[in-house]
Structure formats: C-alpha cells, structure tokens
Design a protein around this motif. Sequence first.
Motif, mmCIF file in Angstrom:
data_model
loop_
_atom_site.group_PDB
_atom_site.id
_atom_site.type_symbol
_atom_site.label_atom_id
_atom_site.label_comp_id
_atom_site.label_asym_id
_atom_site.label_seq_id
_atom_site.Cartn_x
_atom_site.Cartn_y
_atom_site.Cartn_z
ATOM 1 N N ILE A 80 4.471 40.018 76.877
ATOM 2 C CA ILE A 80 4.758 38.206 76.360
ATOM 3 C C ILE A 80 5.688 37.988 75.100
ATOM 4 C CG2 ILE A 80 2.989 35.899 75.386
ATOM 5 C CD1 ILE A 80 0.455 37.531 76.781
ATOM 6 N N LEU A 81 6.325 37.239 76.282
ATOM 7 C CA LEU A 81 7.516 36.572 74.416
ATOM 8 C C LEU A 81 6.916 35.418 73.957
ATOM 9 C CD1 LEU A 81 10.102 37.126 77.102
ATOM 10 C CD2 LEU A 81 9.316 38.752 75.492
ATOM 11 N N ASP A 82 6.606 35.679 72.833
ATOM 12 C CA ASP A 82 6.294 34.018 72.129
ATOM 13 C C ASP A 82 7.802 33.412 71.671
ATOM 14 O OD1 ASP A 82 5.897 32.590 69.838
ATOM 15 O OD2 ASP A 82 4.917 33.810 68.782
ATOM 16 N N LEU A 83 8.085 31.841 72.608
ATOM 17 C CA LEU A 83 9.185 31.650 72.291
ATOM 18 C C LEU A 83 9.055 30.442 71.316
ATOM 19 C CD1 LEU A 83 10.498 31.433 75.867
ATOM 20 C CD2 LEU A 83 10.746 32.733 73.604
ATOM 21 N N SER A 84 7.646 30.539 70.389
ATOM 22 C CA SER A 84 8.242 29.327 69.292
ATOM 23 C C SER A 84 9.134 28.652 68.319
ATOM 24 C CB SER A 84 6.648 29.681 68.600
ATOM 25 O OG SER A 84 6.772 30.829 67.771
ATOM 26 N N ALA A 85 9.411 29.960 68.152
ATOM 27 C CA ALA A 85 11.057 30.040 67.313
ATOM 28 C C ALA A 85 12.197 29.240 68.030
ATOM 29 C CB ALA A 85 10.998 30.901 66.665
ATOM 30 N N LEU A 86 12.028 28.757 69.174
ATOM 31 C CA LEU A 86 13.242 28.601 69.818
ATOM 32 C C LEU A 86 13.391 27.444 69.254
ATOM 33 C CD1 LEU A 86 13.342 31.312 71.437
ATOM 34 C CD2 LEU A 86 14.188 30.453 73.465
ATOM 35 N N SER A 87 14.445 26.583 69.249
ATOM 36 C CA SER A 87 14.455 25.510 69.487
ATOM 37 C C SER A 87 16.102 24.811 70.179
ATOM 38 C CB SER A 87 15.349 24.817 67.933
ATOM 39 O OG SER A 87 17.041 25.459 67.441
ATOM 40 N N PHE A 88 16.676 26.278 70.429
ATOM 41 C CA PHE A 88 17.665 25.332 72.013
ATOM 42 C C PHE A 88 17.885 26.491 72.479
ATOM 43 C CE2 PHE A 88 19.614 26.616 68.635
ATOM 44 C CZ PHE A 88 21.455 27.708 69.321
ATOM 45 N N VAL A 89 18.684 26.804 73.702
ATOM 46 C CA VAL A 89 19.194 27.633 74.706
ATOM 47 C C VAL A 89 19.758 27.098 75.310
ATOM 48 C CG1 VAL A 89 15.618 28.626 75.299
ATOM 49 C CG2 VAL A 89 17.720 26.626 76.277
ATOM 50 N N ASP A 90 20.953 28.268 75.067
ATOM 51 C CA ASP A 90 22.429 28.527 76.277
ATOM 52 C C ASP A 90 22.118 29.213 77.280
ATOM 53 O OD1 ASP A 90 22.141 31.437 75.212
ATOM 54 O OD2 ASP A 90 24.094 30.698 73.979
ATOM 55 N N THR A 91 22.847 29.756 77.740
ATOM 56 C CA THR A 91 23.873 30.145 79.144
ATOM 57 C C THR A 91 23.517 31.334 79.372
ATOM 58 O OG1 THR A 91 26.372 30.286 79.148
ATOM 59 C CG2 THR A 91 24.177 28.364 80.165
ATOM 60 N N VAL A 92 23.547 32.048 77.677
ATOM 61 C CA VAL A 92 23.860 33.621 77.285
ATOM 62 C C VAL A 92 21.632 33.878 77.097
ATOM 63 C CG1 VAL A 92 23.893 35.151 75.865
ATOM 64 C CG2 VAL A 92 25.927 33.753 76.440
ATOM 65 N N CYS A 93 21.200 33.031 76.423
ATOM 66 C CA CYS A 93 19.706 33.400 77.111
ATOM 67 C C CYS A 93 18.782 32.961 78.058
ATOM 68 C CB CYS A 93 19.466 31.882 75.664
ATOM 69 S SG CYS A 93 17.283 32.261 75.481
ATOM 70 N N LEU A 94 19.429 32.412 78.941
ATOM 71 C CA LEU A 94 18.972 32.537 79.679
ATOM 72 C C LEU A 94 18.529 33.420 81.065
ATOM 73 C CD1 LEU A 94 19.491 28.531 81.213
ATOM 74 C CD2 LEU A 94 17.290 29.636 79.709
#
Length: 737
Positions: A650-664
């Motif tokens: 399980i990836l807790d993504l609560s800290a993500l404020s934005f995503v870019d193509t590299v993150c995807l």
Amino acid sequence: MWPTDASWGLEYCTLILGPGKIRPRDTQALLPTTQAMELRKRDYHMERPLLNQEQLEELGHWGSAPRTHQWRTWLQCSRARAHALLLQHLPILVWLPRYPVRDWLLGDLLSGLSVAIMQLPQGLAYALLAGLPPVFGLYSSFYPVFIYFLFGTSRHISVGTFAVMSVMVGSVTESLAPQALNDSTINETARDGDAARVQVASTLSVLVGLFQVGLGLVHFGFVVTYLSEPLVRGYTTAAAVQVFVSQLKYVFGLHLSSHSGPLSLIYTVLEVCWKLPQSKLIGATSISYGVGLKHRFEVDVVGNIPTGLVPPVAPNSQLFSKLMGSAFAIALVGFAIAISLGKIFALRHGYRVDSNQELVALGLSNLIGGIFQCFPVSCSMSRSLVQESTGGNSQVAGAVSSLFILLIIVKLGELFRCLPKAVLAAIVIVNLKGMLGQLSDVCSLWKANRADLLIWLVTFMATILLNLDLGLVAAVIFSLLLVVVRTQRPHYSILGQVPDTDIYRDVAEYSEAKEVPGVKVFRSSATVYFANAEFYSDALKQRCGVDVDLLISQKKKLLKKQEQLKLKQLQRDKKLQKQAASSKDTSVSINVNSSLEDMRSNNVEDCKAMVSPEDRMEDATASGQEDSKALDVSTLKALGLPQPDFHSLILDLSALSFVDTVCLKSLKNIFRDFREIEVEVYMAACHSPVISQLEAGHFFDASVTKKHLFASVHDAVTFALQHPRPVPDSPVSVTRL
C-alpha cells in the motif's frame, strides 16, 4: 427535595426503565457537561463501509471544481470596477476620510518630527554611501516618502534612504562612474564625475521603480517568497559589513582607490590597513567651522548644499542595458525588506498589508523619485521602530517627516555644509548596530535548523566575497538548490497500525505500532516528482526487505530456460514425426507359424520392440505435452524462488501535492515490478487535485483502476486482508535449472 447527583439519576433511570433500556445518549444527558464530553471522547466510535475511490466519488458526488478565470474579472469595465480599482491602488482615499484626528494626530506629529530628526543625518550619510553628493540624500528623503504616503498600505514603516540599498547603489555607481582618487581637489573632472554618478543613480532608481510597479500590477508580490528569512538576514548582515568597510575612508580621512566586482571588499580592507598611518584628525561641525579643519588638516566636509528643489530630469535610456540586472536585484531586496517589516507591524497592530500594492507603492516612490534625481530607497528598520514607538499610527507621520526635510532643503541646508564626512560615517556605523547584531543568528540557527544556518552562511560569504549583486544571485540559487536536495532525500517509512485504532505511524518511531501481517504500508514525507522519483522507487524496494530487481531477473532467466526446453522438446517431436512418416509403409512381420514354445521363449522386451513406430510416436507426443504443461508454470514457488513475506503493498500518497509524467511512470513501474513477484499494489489517501492529474495523465487503465485507490490507508489495509492476491501452487514439480 430531589437529589442532584448524576450517578443517582443514572441508578433511578435504571430502576424505572430497566437494565439495557438506557442508551449512551441518555447516559450522557444525565452527566454534567464536562463529564459528558470526556465520555464522548473515550467512546468515540464510527462505522462506515470500506471505500475505494470509485465508491467515494459515487457516495460524495464528486466532480471537478469549477475553474475561476481571474483574467475575466480584470477585463471587466464598469463604474463599480473603476471605483474599486481606484480605491485599491490609491489607499489614502480609503483611510484618510476615516482618520481619527483627535486620537491619532498628536502622536503622528510627534512621531513624524522624531523620524525627521533621524532622517536628516541618515539621508546625508547614506548619499555618501551611494557615492553621491550629500544633498541627494535629502532629495531621496522627501520625494519617495511623500509618494508612499499616497499609495502605501503599511501604517508604520518609514520609507526613505537605507544602508543596504545605498551600498548596493554605491557598488553600481563605482563600477560605471568611478570617483576621482583625490576627492579634496574640487575641479571640473570631479564635478563631471558627480554628475555622471547622479545620472547613473537616478536612472537606476527609475528602472527599479519600473520593475516594482510592473511586478505589482501583475500580482507578482509572491516573488519575494523566494528570499527566505535566513537569506535576507544573512544578506543584510553581509551588507552591513560592506557598509562598515566603505565608511572607513571617511572615518580615517583616507583617499582610496576605486574597487568593484568580486573580492572588492578584501582589496578595500587591505588598502585601508596599508594607508592607516595617513589618517587625520576628525571633529564635529562646530569645531570644524571654528578651527578650519578643512583648510588646515584637509578634513573632508559635506560642502555646499544648494537650496531649493531640482527640476525633473529624464533618465538616460542608454544606461538601461547596463543597469538591468542590478535594478532587478535592488528591486527584490528593497521590497523584501519593506514587506517583511510591514507584515511584522501589521500583525502587531491588527491590520492587513497588501503585498502587491506595496510593490506598486515602492515602485512609484522610486520611479518618481528617480525623475527628480533620487537614488533607490526602501524602508529603514531603525526609523520604522522609532515611528512606531513614538506614537505613530499612520503614514501621516511619514508626510510630516517629509515636509520637515523639505524645509531643510529649501531654507536650512547651508547650516550643514561644514559638517565633516567623518561624522556622517560615524552615524552610518552606529546605525549598523542592529544589522551587525544579526551575527548572533549563527548560534540560534545551529540549535534550531542546520539547513537554514547553511543558507545564512553561504549567503553571508557569497555577499562578502562576490559583492552585493552576484552574492544575492548565488544565495538565491543555492537556497533553491537546497530545497531540491531536501525534497530528493525525504523521510521514507514503513507504517504500522497503532493498536485498536485506524491510525498508522512509522514503526521505527512508534514502538507500539505494528506492521499488519501480509501487508506493507510505505510513505514518503515529500511529493514525488522528476527529481526524486528514482529515489522513491529505490527506497521502497529497500524498505520492503525484498530485492525486487534481483528476484525479477532470476525469474526471467528461469522462464527463458523453460522456453528453451520447450523449443527443444518441440524440435524432438518434429523429428519423431518425420521418422514416423518415412516408415509409414513398413511394418514389423511376425512369424505366425512359429510354435507356441518359441513365442514363450521370447523375452517380453523383444515383444515391446515389435511395437510399431506410430505407437511409439504417440507415446512420445503425449509425454512431451505433459512436460510442456509442467514447464508453463511460472510462479515463484514453482520456480524454486523465495517468495515475499507479504502479499499486498500500500502506497500512502497523502504527501503528494502534484504529479508529473516521471512520477506517473514510476508508479506504473512499481505496479508492474511488484506484480511480477506476486504482490498486489494499492494506493491510498490521494488528494483530489492529484487524482485529477492522474486522470489527465491517463494513469488509470485496465490494469490499474480507481478500485486500486482507497480513501484512507486503513481502507486499503482492510481490503488487502480480505482479498489477498491469489498465488497458484503448481501440482507439478519442476526441476531447477
């Protein structure tokens, strides 16, 4: 009389209603308010269905937030809009009609006079600091102050000459129009040099004003946020050191060579030490006039101060290209100092400062001041504190101080012509006490935040060694790079469940937090983007305790060998088929006339040898198919490889404020890699803007859907425990290759 004890009331209701008839709400109603609140806190309980993102959107009727097009309101034209713009950009029309004369006027008058008394010697001194004749410091203490009175939103800051701004201007004037080596010789060359420096300074002020007004009108007041407080304090401390060194030639009466560019401060200090034996006597104005220090001992004095105001002069447009970089740096530094002080006073006295309007106000002050031959100004820390402490409540105090300076310019300027420059240098040095006291930041930042201390030290050293303009650029670049580095190396953690709660915390920090068996929960303290996406993936694989890449590599090698074996088996089958086809018309003859005893004497193996090749081929083909079925099994257990001790990630993504193509791409690779080792991946606690960006980037498809995204970590853990990823066990043993 009825008892009032709450416990008695509870027993009474139990007797009347019977046991089990009292609900928790009834119990809480009988208790005092404070006890009821404590009971609610202890008995906090909530039941809800497990929610993935699809179910949450359906339950909450989620839809993308409507976009607000701010530019449409900017282009609207109406009487109300024009009136609002007028009040926004001319704040005096808002506060002056409501000015409480009885309560504030006396305090503003006294405060204005106190500030003017400080501003007079500071204006003369800071003009020398800028490399200009002292009278231009008086001009810079009048025009910009009155303009800010009309357009400013802060009630307590004192706009005008400031040491840091003056030394930045001085570095520019020295580089473009150096002073003569012997300032005491008044000749045509010296006068031409003064005029050239005045032209450079006034043109610089116009450019600074244009930058500030432009940034303010397009609402770029946030640009100053890139100048952090440690950076500003380190920069102003280094500027104070620069100011102190620049005044040594006036204190000791030395004539120094002009130095500019990197290491100019070091060269100046070395030259002062070399020429120190040539220093002269210094004194105050009365002693200078009576004894004749100027003529007897060659002590520099202020000199002639012309009475009256100067006419406006157009800036020299040919200097724009040379001054562009310095003007932008001075514009940012001046605004950073003004807005930081303005917000401090606004918070203390309970009003709001508009950062964009402050940019416009400072810009107009510098723009109009530059036309009247002023040099760039900002707000003074010492004068602002005096303006507040002496009862100042509004910019009426600033208007009073500017009118007092106007009186000095028009009538009383001649009184200061015999004032030694050494006295002005002493005034400058004394006013540096507050900024030099910021050296104590080193100790406080060492205890509070080492990263901020690093920014402070780098800014200080860069400004000392590279001069004010290059030092500021180096400091900003370093602070931004440090932010990138800190986001590249955030805190990664494996989360465990706090007992009897739905709260998950780092198992390395909370001893009672325990990992859920079969489930790994991973969290990063920073958003994932191009600069740290690779570090995120590496840290995830490391914290999970499984060498994912090695396991995938071994699995691929074994599968490749399986494919090679299958290929060889097919080749054998084809060869047998060819042999069968060639012996189609040939049969094995058996002597039917042989006696029964002869047949009994034959070996059983000889009988098997008499079987036709077609039968042998059928048996071989069937055996090959069974072996092929056995080799098709590709699970880790069947291949003899170690299996992870968890079935879900399980990836807790609560800290993500934005995503870019590299993150995807990184998230997609995580799903692919962990599924290769038979671990299902889920995501949790994504914010709505991030979900919208995931959809826009076409992240969700047939393999990864919104059913893999859950409202919270606890929802994801619960689902993972209820639906572990099935791992088929092979009933056929496979030989290790």
